[in-house]
Design a protein around this motif. Structure first.
Motif, PDB file in Angstrom:
ATOM      1  N   ARG A  62       5.506  16.536  -5.070  1.00 23.33           N
ATOM      2  CA  ARG A  62       5.974  16.018  -6.347  1.00 23.33           C
ATOM      3  C   ARG A  62       6.103  17.160  -7.363  1.00 23.33           C
ATOM      4  N   GLY A 106       9.841  10.142  -7.638  1.00 23.06           N
ATOM      5  CA  GLY A 106       9.266   8.800  -7.701  1.00 23.06           C
ATOM      6  C   GLY A 106       8.851   8.262  -6.346  1.00 23.06           C
ATOM      7  N   LEU A 107       9.473   8.747  -5.276  1.00 25.60           N
ATOM      8  CA  LEU A 107       9.181   8.239  -3.933  1.00 25.60           C
ATOM      9  C   LEU A 107       8.158   9.098  -3.185  1.00 25.60           C
ATOM     10  N   SER A 108       7.705  10.209  -3.798  1.00 25.57           N
ATOM     11  CA  SER A 108       6.786  11.120  -3.094  1.00 25.57           C
ATOM     12  C   SER A 108       5.386  10.529  -3.026  1.00 25.57           C
ATOM     13  N   HIS A 109       4.719  10.752  -1.883  1.00 30.73           N
ATOM     14  CA  HIS A 109       3.319  10.358  -1.738  1.00 30.73           C
ATOM     15  C   HIS A 109       2.407  11.528  -2.091  1.00 30.73           C
ATOM     16  N   ARG A 150       4.346  11.053   5.110  1.00 24.16           N
ATOM     17  CA  ARG A 150       3.760   9.868   4.514  1.00 24.16           C
ATOM     18  C   ARG A 150       2.241   9.931   4.470  1.00 24.16           C
ATOM     19  N   SER A 191       0.478   4.020  -2.899  1.00 22.51           N
ATOM     20  CA  SER A 191       0.093   5.404  -2.589  1.00 22.51           C
ATOM     21  C   SER A 191       1.056   6.420  -3.200  1.00 22.51           C
ATOM     22  N   ARG A 192       2.184   5.944  -3.721  1.00 28.28           N
ATOM     23  CA  ARG A 192       3.131   6.853  -4.358  1.00 28.28           C
ATOM     24  C   ARG A 192       2.828   7.076  -5.847  1.00 28.28           C
ATOM     25  N   ILE A 202      -2.276   4.691   6.188  1.00 29.34           N
ATOM     26  CA  ILE A 202      -2.329   3.950   4.920  1.00 29.34           C
ATOM     27  C   ILE A 202      -2.283   2.434   5.183  1.00 29.34           C
ATOM     28  N   MET A 253       0.823  -1.208   0.000  1.00 33.74           N
ATOM     29  CA  MET A 253       0.000   0.000   0.000  1.00 33.74           C
ATOM     30  C   MET A 253       0.855   1.255   0.000  1.00 33.74           C
ATOM     31  N   GLU A 254       1.969   1.195   0.703  1.00 33.15           N
ATOM     32  CA  GLU A 254       2.872   2.340   0.710  1.00 33.15           C
ATOM     33  C   GLU A 254       3.339   2.647  -0.713  1.00 33.15           C
ATOM     34  N   TRP A 255       3.692   1.598  -1.469  1.00 36.77           N
ATOM     35  CA  TRP A 255       4.135   1.810  -2.851  1.00 36.77           C
ATOM     36  C   TRP A 255       2.990   2.261  -3.741  1.00 36.77           C
TER      37      TRP A 255
END
Lengths: 131, 409
Positions: free
Chosen positions: B394, B386-389, B201, A111-112, B141, A107-109
Motif C-alpha cells: 500500500r 484500496g484493494l491491498s491487504h 493475499r 483484512s484490506r 484468512i 474477512m477478505e474485505w
C-alpha cells in the motif's frame, strides 16, 4: 479509460458488520494534521473500493472515546456517566455494514482496512430482519 | 537427545508417512490422526521412563494401530477394513523395521475431485504435515472454527463416500496430478510479484509448500510438472528476502538487489527445472518456472530478456488463461513492447472480472502513468491501494501515486 461505474447493489444472503477497534495511539494520530492526511490517503481508496464492489450498506466513523457519554440501566433506574461503556484500551472507531455472500468474503474485505499494528476488526453477522 | 526431543523429531520426519499408512488401510483420516496423536502422547509418557525404543516409528505405528483396533471393538464395528487393520498389525509386529510409504495416495486423496477445491490445500497441510487448523486458518484468512469444521467435513466425506486411497490410473493421472500440484502451489501463497506493486493475499505457508513439493518429487520422479512446480517455488523463494527493504518497505522486482537472491536456492531451482525439461513435455508449472529462471538471470549479471519472458507468458496464457497469468503477461509486454501494447492486451479482460483484483489495478496505474495519462493513472493506483491487504504494498503504491501527481504539476 477504465470505467469505474458503481455497480448496482446486488443483494446477497448475508450482511456483516465490520467493527474497527482503534488503539489510543491511533486516536492520537488524528490530532496531527499530517498523520490525519496520511490515514485518509489510505482509507479513502479502501472506502471507494468497498463501494465500487457494490457491497457497502452503511457505516460511520466515530469521534474519540473521550467524547462518549454512557447510560447504564441498573436495578434502580438509569445511571449516566462520562466516557465509553467499556473501560478497554482499544475502542470502537467506526463500522461498516457490508453485503457479501459469506464470512470468508467479509474477512477478505476486513483484512484490506489500512490499520495500524495493535488495531483490530471484529466481524459479526447482522441479524436478519424479523417478519 | 532426550525422549521428548526424539518424539518431536519422529513427529516432524515421519508424521505424514505414519498417517498415510494408517489412513490408507481404513479410509479414515480423522481416526488415523486420533490414534497417532494418542500414540505420540503415550510415547511422551513411556519413553522417558522405559527408554526410547530402537525403532521409534514402528513403535508408534504399532501403538496407533492398537488404538484403532480398540476403538473399533468399542464401537463393535466388524468391518472388512478393521479386519485388515488387525491382520496388518500382526504383520508389522513381524516386520517392524519398514512400512510402505503411502503418502502419495494420501496426497491424491486430499486433492480428490469429490473434495471441495477450497479445502484441498488445508486438508493436505493438516493430513500430510500435521499443521493445526488455527495456523491454516490464519494463512487463508478464515475463521479458525470454520476451518476446523471444513477439515472435519472433508475427512468425514473421505470415510463415508469411501474415497479410495490409490494412485490414479494413467488415463486419469494428468488431471488428478494437476489438482495435487495446484493445491500445493496454493499453499505457497505468492502474489504475482512480477507485477509491480501487486500483493499476496495472505502470508502463505511457503516452507510447508516447498516441503510438500520436495516430497512429491521423491514420490513421482518421472512427472515433469512435479519438478516444474518445485523449481517455480524455489525461484520465488530465492528472491524472498530481497522483496522487503531495511524498513520493511516493498521493493519491486526491477529494483531488487540481485546480490540478495539466494544462489543456493537458485541452483536447486535450476536443477529441478533441468530435470523437468529432460522429459520434453511442457506444462504450466514448467513455463512459470522458466519465467522465474529468466528473471533470475540478473543474479548472473545478465540483463532481463523481456521478449523471452513475454513469449513464455504467451505460452502460459494459452494453456492456463487465468486472471493472474493475463495480468502478468501484460506486465511483461509493457517492458518488451511498450505501455500502449500492454494496455491494449489488457482490454481482453471483462471489467467485472477485475473489479476487486488488486494486481490488475496496480499494473494499470503503472501503464497509464507511463502513457502520461495522469488522472487515469491516479484513479487506477487509488483502486489498487484500496484493494491491498499488505501495508508495505500500500505504501509503495501511495509513493507511485504521489510521483504521478507531482509530474502533472
Amino acid at each position: 479509460m477504465q470505467g469505474r461505474d458503481n455497480r448496482a447493489q446486488e443483494t446477497h444472503d448475508m450482511q456483516y458488520s465490520l467493527l474497527f477497534q482503534l488503539t489510543p495511539a491511533e486516536y492520537k494520530r488524528r490530532e496531527n494534521p499530517e498523520e490525519y492526511a496520511a490515514f485518509y490517503a489510505a482509507f479513502m481508496p479502501y472506502f471507494q473500493a468497498v463501494k465500487d464492489a457494490g457491497i457497502f450498506v452503511t457505516g460511520a466513523g466515530l469521534a474519540e472515546p473521550e467524547t462518549a457519554t454512557t447510560i447504564r440501566w441498573t436495578e434502580t433506574g438509569t445511571e449516566v456517566q462520562d466516557g465509553p461503556f467499556a473501560d478497554t484500551k482499544e475502542q470502537l472507531g467506526g463500522f461498516f455494514v457490508i453485503d457479501v455472500p459469506d464470512l470468508d468474503t467479509a474477512m477478505e474485505w476486513a483484512s484490506r482496512y489500512p490499520a495500524q499494528p495493535g488495531g483490530g476488526c471484529e466481524i459479526r453477522p447482522v441479524l436478519p430482519p424479523r417478519n | 537427545m532426550d525422549a521428548s526431543q526424539t518424539v518431536d523429531r519422529v513427529a516432524r520426519n515421519a508424521y505424514g508417512r505414519l498417517i498415510a499408512y494408517l489412513a490408507a488401510r481404513t479410509g479414515d483420516v480423522a481416526a488415523a490422526e486420533d490414534s497417532l496423536a494418542a500414540a505420540f502422547l503415550s510415547a511422551l509418557q513411556t519413553w522417558p521412563v522405559a527408554g526410547v525404543p530402537e525403532r521409534p516409528e514402528a513403535w508408534l505405528l504399532t501403538t496407533a494401530r492398537r488404538r484403532q483396533i480398540d476403538a473399533a471393538r468399542r464401537q463393535q464395528v466388524q468391518t472388512e477394513a478393521m479386519r485388515r487393520v488387525y491382520e496388518s498389525t500382526v504383520q508389522v509386529a513381524e516386520e517392524q523395521d519398514s512400512f510402505p510409504d503411502e503418502r502419495l495416495k494420501l496426497l491424491f486423496t486430499c486433492a480428490h475431485p469429490a473434495i471441495d477445491e477450497a479445502v484441498r490445500t488445508p486438508l493436505m497441510l493438516q493430513a500430510v504435515l500435521g499443521l493445526d487448523a488455527g495456523r491454516i486458518a490464519n494463512a487463508f484468512i478464515t475463521k479458525p472454527g470454520t476451518m476446523g469444521q471444513r477439515l472435519s467435513r472433508a475427512k468425514f466425506k473421505i470415510r463415508e463416500a469411501k474415497i479410495s486411497f490409490e494412485i490414479p490410473s494413467s488415463r486419469e493421472l494428468a488431471g488428478r496430478l494437476t489438482a495435487v500440484l495446484s493445491a500445493i502451489y496454493a499453499a505457497y501463497g505468492t502474489g504475482w510479484n512480477d507485477v509491480e506493486g501487486a500483493d499476496a493475499r495472505g502470508p502463505g505457508l511457503a516452507e510447508e509448500a516447498i516441503e510438500l513439493g520436495e516430497m512429491l518429487v521423491l514420490l513421482m520422479p518421472s512427472e515433469p510438472e512435479v519438478h516444474g512446480l518445485l523449481a517455480l517455488m524455489l525461484y520465488c523463494q530465492a528472491r524472498r528476502s530481497a522483496r522487503r527493504g531495511f524498513r520493511g518497505e516493498y521493493v519491486p522486482l526491477a529494483e531488487q538487489d540481485p546480490g540478495l537472491w539466494s544462489l543456493e536456492m537458485i541452483d536447486r531451482a535450476e536443477a529441478a527445472l533441468a530435470a523437468a525439461a529432460s522429459f520434453g513435455r511442457i506444462g504450466r508449472f514448467q513455463l512459470e518456472a522458466a519465467i522465474q529462471s529468466a528473471h533470475c538471470q540478473r543474479r548472473f549479471g545478465q540483463p532481463t530478456d523481456w521478449d523471452a519472458i513475454a513469449g513464455l507468458y504467451f505460452g502460459l496464457v494459452r494453456i492456463c488463461p487465468t486472471l493472474g497469468a493475463i495480468t502478468a503477461t501484460a506486465a511483461a509486454l509493457g517492458e518488451a513492447r511498450g505501455a500502449l501494447v500492454a494496455w491494449e492486451y489488457l482490454q481482453q479482460i471483462p471489467p467485472d472480472a477485475v473489479r476487486s483484483y488488486q494486481p490488475y489495478w496496480a499494473l494499470l496505474g503503472h501503464l497509464l502513468a507511463r502513457l502520461g495519462l495522469v488522472e487515469d493513472a491516479r484513479e487506477a493506483y487509488s483502486t489498487a491501494i484500496g484493494l491491498s491487504h499488505d501495508s508495505a504494498c500500500r505504501s509503495f503504491l501511495q509513493g507511485r501515486l504521489e510521483l504521478v501527481s507531482g509530474s502533472s504539476a
